[in-house]
Every structure is written in structure tokens, then in C-alpha cells.
Design a protein around this motif. Structure first.
Motif, PDB file in Angstrom:
ATOM      1  N   ILE A 241       0.833  -1.206   0.000  1.00  0.00           N
ATOM      2  CA  ILE A 241       0.000   0.000   0.000  1.00  0.00           C
ATOM      3  C   ILE A 241       0.864   1.250   0.000  1.00  0.00           C
ATOM      4  N   ILE A 242       1.897   1.280   0.822  1.00  0.00           N
ATOM      5  CA  ILE A 242       2.738   2.477   0.911  1.00  0.00           C
ATOM      6  C   ILE A 242       3.487   2.710  -0.390  1.00  0.00           C
ATOM      7  N   VAL A 243       4.034   1.646  -0.974  1.00  0.00           N
ATOM      8  CA  VAL A 243       4.734   1.799  -2.256  1.00  0.00           C
ATOM      9  C   VAL A 243       3.777   2.313  -3.318  1.00  0.00           C
ATOM     10  N   LEU A 244       2.580   1.776  -3.356  1.00  0.00           N
ATOM     11  CA  LEU A 244       1.585   2.251  -4.324  1.00  0.00           C
ATOM     12  C   LEU A 244       1.269   3.726  -4.122  1.00  0.00           C
ATOM     13  N   GLN A 245       1.097   4.140  -2.886  1.00  0.00           N
ATOM     14  CA  GLN A 245       0.787   5.540  -2.607  1.00  0.00           C
ATOM     15  C   GLN A 245       1.931   6.456  -3.056  1.00  0.00           C
ATOM     16  N   ILE A 246       3.151   6.028  -2.876  1.00  0.00           N
ATOM     17  CA  ILE A 246       4.305   6.826  -3.306  1.00  0.00           C
ATOM     18  C   ILE A 246       4.319   6.957  -4.826  1.00  0.00           C
ATOM     19  N   LEU A 247       4.143   5.845  -5.521  1.00  0.00           N
ATOM     20  CA  LEU A 247       4.177   5.879  -6.988  1.00  0.00           C
ATOM     21  C   LEU A 247       3.009   6.684  -7.553  1.00  0.00           C
ATOM     22  N   LEU A 248       1.829   6.528  -6.949  1.00  0.00           N
ATOM     23  CA  LEU A 248       0.671   7.291  -7.418  1.00  0.00           C
ATOM     24  C   LEU A 248       0.884   8.787  -7.210  1.00  0.00           C
ATOM     25  N   HIS A 249       1.493   9.155  -6.095  1.00  0.00           N
ATOM     26  CA  HIS A 249       1.792  10.567  -5.850  1.00  0.00           C
ATOM     27  C   HIS A 249       2.629  11.143  -6.986  1.00  0.00           C
ATOM     28  N   HIS A 250       3.659  10.437  -7.377  1.00  0.00           N
ATOM     29  CA  HIS A 250       4.549  10.951  -8.427  1.00  0.00           C
ATOM     30  C   HIS A 250       3.869  10.953  -9.794  1.00  0.00           C
ATOM     31  N   LEU A 251       3.113   9.927 -10.095  1.00  0.00           N
ATOM     32  CA  LEU A 251       2.433   9.884 -11.388  1.00  0.00           C
ATOM     33  C   LEU A 251       1.317  10.924 -11.475  1.00  0.00           C
ATOM     34  N   ARG A 252       0.627  11.156 -10.366  1.00  0.00           N
ATOM     35  CA  ARG A 252      -0.397  12.205 -10.373  1.00  0.00           C
ATOM     36  C   ARG A 252       0.235  13.568 -10.625  1.00  0.00           C
ATOM     37  N   GLN A 253       1.399  13.795 -10.028  1.00  0.00           N
ATOM     38  CA  GLN A 253       2.091  15.052 -10.268  1.00  0.00           C
ATOM     39  C   GLN A 253       2.561  15.163 -11.715  1.00  0.00           C
ATOM     40  N   MET A 254       3.008  14.075 -12.282  1.00  0.00           N
ATOM     41  CA  MET A 254       3.399  14.085 -13.692  1.00  0.00           C
ATOM     42  C   MET A 254       2.193  14.368 -14.581  1.00  0.00           C
ATOM     43  N   ASN A 255       1.029  13.824 -14.195  1.00  0.00           N
ATOM     44  CA  ASN A 255      -0.235  14.046 -14.894  1.00  0.00           C
ATOM     45  C   ASN A 255      -0.113  13.810 -16.402  1.00  0.00           C
ATOM     46  N   PRO A 256       0.284  12.607 -16.794  1.00  0.00           N
ATOM     47  CA  PRO A 256       0.420  12.333 -18.232  1.00  0.00           C
ATOM     48  C   PRO A 256      -0.928  12.417 -18.932  1.00  0.00           C
ATOM     49  N   GLN A 257      -0.895  12.801 -20.197  1.00  0.00           N
ATOM     50  CA  GLN A 257      -2.120  12.987 -20.966  1.00  0.00           C
ATOM     51  C   GLN A 257      -2.037  12.233 -22.292  1.00  0.00           C
ATOM     52  N   TYR A 258      -3.163  11.669 -22.697  1.00  0.00           N
ATOM     53  CA  TYR A 258      -3.208  11.045 -24.008  1.00  0.00           C
ATOM     54  C   TYR A 258      -2.980  12.112 -25.076  1.00  0.00           C
ATOM     55  N   PRO A 259      -2.305  11.782 -26.154  1.00  0.00           N
ATOM     56  CA  PRO A 259      -2.095  12.783 -27.217  1.00  0.00           C
ATOM     57  C   PRO A 259      -3.412  13.161 -27.892  1.00  0.00           C
ATOM     58  N   VAL A 260      -3.500  14.406 -28.316  1.00  0.00           N
ATOM     59  CA  VAL A 260      -4.685  14.887 -29.034  1.00  0.00           C
ATOM     60  C   VAL A 260      -4.532  14.519 -30.506  1.00  0.00           C
ATOM     61  N   VAL A 261      -5.536  13.853 -31.047  1.00  0.00           N
ATOM     62  CA  VAL A 261      -5.496  13.384 -32.426  1.00  0.00           C
ATOM     63  C   VAL A 261      -6.508  14.178 -33.253  1.00  0.00           C
ATOM     64  N   ASP A 262      -6.081  14.618 -34.415  1.00  0.00           N
ATOM     65  CA  ASP A 262      -6.982  15.335 -35.325  1.00  0.00           C
ATOM     66  C   ASP A 262      -7.902  14.321 -35.997  1.00  0.00           C
ATOM     67  N   THR A 263      -9.183  14.367 -35.642  1.00  0.00           N
ATOM     68  CA  THR A 263     -10.157  13.412 -36.186  1.00  0.00           C
ATOM     69  C   THR A 263     -11.099  14.066 -37.191  1.00  0.00           C
ATOM     70  N   SER A 264     -10.756  15.287 -37.617  1.00  0.00           N
ATOM     71  CA  SER A 264     -11.680  16.052 -38.466  1.00  0.00           C
ATOM     72  C   SER A 264     -11.968  15.369 -39.802  1.00  0.00           C
ATOM     73  N   GLU A 265     -11.026  14.600 -40.311  1.00  0.00           N
ATOM     74  CA  GLU A 265     -11.232  13.952 -41.613  1.00  0.00           C
ATOM     75  C   GLU A 265     -11.595  12.479 -41.462  1.00  0.00           C
ATOM     76  N   TRP A 266     -11.852  12.043 -40.270  1.00  0.00           N
ATOM     77  CA  TRP A 266     -12.244  10.651 -40.051  1.00  0.00           C
ATOM     78  C   TRP A 266     -13.727  10.447 -40.421  1.00  0.00           C
ATOM     79  N   PRO A 267     -14.102   9.284 -40.861  1.00  0.00           N
ATOM     80  CA  PRO A 267     -15.533   9.032 -41.108  1.00  0.00           C
ATOM     81  C   PRO A 267     -16.289   9.048 -39.781  1.00  0.00           C
ATOM     82  N   LYS A 268     -17.520   9.489 -39.819  1.00  0.00           N
ATOM     83  CA  LYS A 268     -18.344   9.537 -38.625  1.00  0.00           C
ATOM     84  C   LYS A 268     -18.766   8.148 -38.161  1.00  0.00           C
ATOM     85  N   GLN A 269     -18.937   7.263 -39.119  1.00  0.00           N
ATOM     86  CA  GLN A 269     -19.366   5.914 -38.779  1.00  0.00           C
ATOM     87  C   GLN A 269     -18.742   4.926 -39.760  1.00  0.00           C
TER      88      GLN A 269
END
Length: 271
Positions: A241-269
């Protein structure tokens, strides 16, 4: 209330001592083992989500360094803490006695080759710190060489953090009595015999020297960008539990984000 990981932090600016960090801990920890395991599973699921975002972002990386006396639970920590994490973006590197090829090069050569790449979490089961721990305790290197290596390591870790690596260093703190029980289990249980190495008993005789050297090294190398944490490890479920809390603290601070993808020319369906 957020889990306070600062109580496990090694403050390199102060006269830190082992008495500041017990081997047992219960504050903010569930009382029963089942409840602790349940909480660990929940925290591990959040770790999985953050790891997925880190992998998707593909720009930064996380290096986790695990150190500890024999039987402190490095393997078990990796197995339980990362129980729900996609192995695609996680890699474990175990450092044993250096090979002939590694000895022919500088001691950080084998370490630098396996640091995490962008988007990856790398876990070091033991690490470059062995080169200022066991080597000094067993007097294979001089005090002058030790001092130089400590500066090398600090510079190495600064370079890693400057180039996008979050460095988290964890010492699993077990008591001498707990180590005795775990070593005895390896002798008594046929399923654990393979884990026993008579050399572990030789290192046990050097317990005080190892403890003193760990304290010395951690004081000198715990920095704001590459901190050391001392985790109470007599209880395996509490440790997780303590190791998890330490790692989560650091990853939350890093706050990684999925890349934004341009979907404007993608088919709707898709038909």
C-alpha cells in the motif's frame, strides 16, 4: 484526506537516522490483511490507468529503484504492486554481480543501457547503488572511490531527470528479526529452498555495517528530483500500500495525458 508520503521521505539536508523510520507501520492503513489487499488492488487499478496515459503520451518516463536487505521483498513488491498493470509499458531489470563484459567498462554502463524509454516504467531490482553499498561494506573500494561514485550517481540521476525521467528510489525496511524468519522459511519450506543462498547469512553478519552504509548513501543522494523513501516492510500487505501511494503521488504530479489526435477527416461511422 490524502495519504502523507512525506513521513517516509529521506531528508538529505538533515541528520537522518534509522530510528526515524520504523519497520512496522499502521497509521492510515486498513487493519485486516484482506482489507489491505483490497485497497492495494484498487490503488493498483489507478496505477494501471496512469501508466496507460504515460505510455500513450510517449514523452516522459518513470524509473523506480528498489533496494533493501536480503528477503526485504523486492520481488514480491513488483509482483503485487503491478498486479493490474499492462506489461506492455513496464519493464523490470535485475542487477546481479557484474559480468566480465560489464566489469571491463565503467560501472554505470550496464545501468544506462536499461533506463526507461519514453512512455515506459522501468523498475530496477537492485541498481547502481550496489556499487556504493556492498562494494564499500566489503571493502572492495576505498573511501575516495566511494565519494567519487556518489557524485557520479547524483550527476547521472540529474541527467535523467533533466531529460524527462521521474526518478523514485525506495528502500524496503525490514527488521533483523523479520529477516531471520524469512530466511528460516527458505530453509524449512521445500518450495522456497531455491531462494536460499548461504551467502545471505554472510551478509546478515554484516547487518549493522549495511544499515550504516545505506543511511550514509541515502542521506547523500536523496534530492528533490530523485528522492529516497524508506518503506516499512515487515508487513508485506502494508508495504504494498505504501509503495503504491508513493508511486501514485509521483504519477499524479506528472499528470500524463493522451495525445490529441486530429479526427476532423475521419468518417463519422464505419460501415
Amino acid at each position: 484526506m490524502a495519504f502523507d508520503i512525506k513521513r517516509f521521505l529521506v531528508d538529505g539536508d538533515k541528520k537522518w537516522q534509522w530510528k526515524d523510520h520504523p519497520c512496522k507501520y499502521s497509521k492510515d492503513i486498513p487493519k485486516t490483511k484482506n482489507d489491505r489487499n483490497q485497497l492495494a488492488a484498487e490503488l493498483s487499478s489507478e496505477l494501471d490507468a496512469l501508466q496507460d496515459r504515460l505510455y500513450g503520451e510517449g514523452k516522459r518516463k518513470l524509473l523506480i529503484i528498489l533496494q533493501g536487505m536480503d528477503t526485504s521483498g523486492k520481488d514480491g513488491t513488483i509482483r503485487h504492486v503491478f498486479q493490474n498493470v499492462d506489461p506492455l509499458g513496464v519493464r523490470v531489470e535485475a542487477f546481479k554481480a557484474p559480468s566480465e563484459a560489464e566489469l571491463a567498462r565503467d560501472y554505470l554502463w550496464r545501468v544506462h543501457m536499461v533506463v526507461p524509454k519514453n512512455g515506459e516504467i522501468a523498475i530496477f531490482n537492485r541498481s547502481h547503488y550496489e556499487d556504493v553499498l556492498v562494494t564499500k561494506v566489503k571493502e572492495w573500494i576505498s573511501a575516495d572511490t566511494e565519494a567519487k561514485r556518489i557524485e557520479h550517481i547524483k550527476a547521472f540521476e540529474t541527467m535523467l531527470t533533466d531529460t524527462g525521467t521521474e526518478v523514485v528510489k525506495i528502500f524496503l525496511n525490514i527488521s533483523k528479526d523479520e529477516q531471520r524468519e524469512r530466511l528460516q522459511q527458505r530453509i524449512d519450506d521445500p518450495c522456497k529452498n531455491w531462494k536460499f543462498n548461504p551467502s545471505d547469512l554472510e551478509d546478515r553478519q554484516l547487518w549493522d555495517k549495511f544499515q550504516s552504509q545505506y543511511a550514509r548513501v541515502m542521506r547523500k543522494t536523496s534530492t528533490a528530483t530523485a528522492p529516497w523513501y524508506v518503506v516499512p516492510a515487515d508487513s508485506k500487505s502494508t508495504r504494498n500500500i505504501i509503495v503504491l501511494q508513493i508511486l501514485l503521488h509521483h504519477l499524479r504530479q506528472m499528470n500524463p495525458q493522451y495525445p490529441v489526435v486530429d479526427t476532423s477527416e475521419w468518417p463519422k461511422q464505419i460501415k
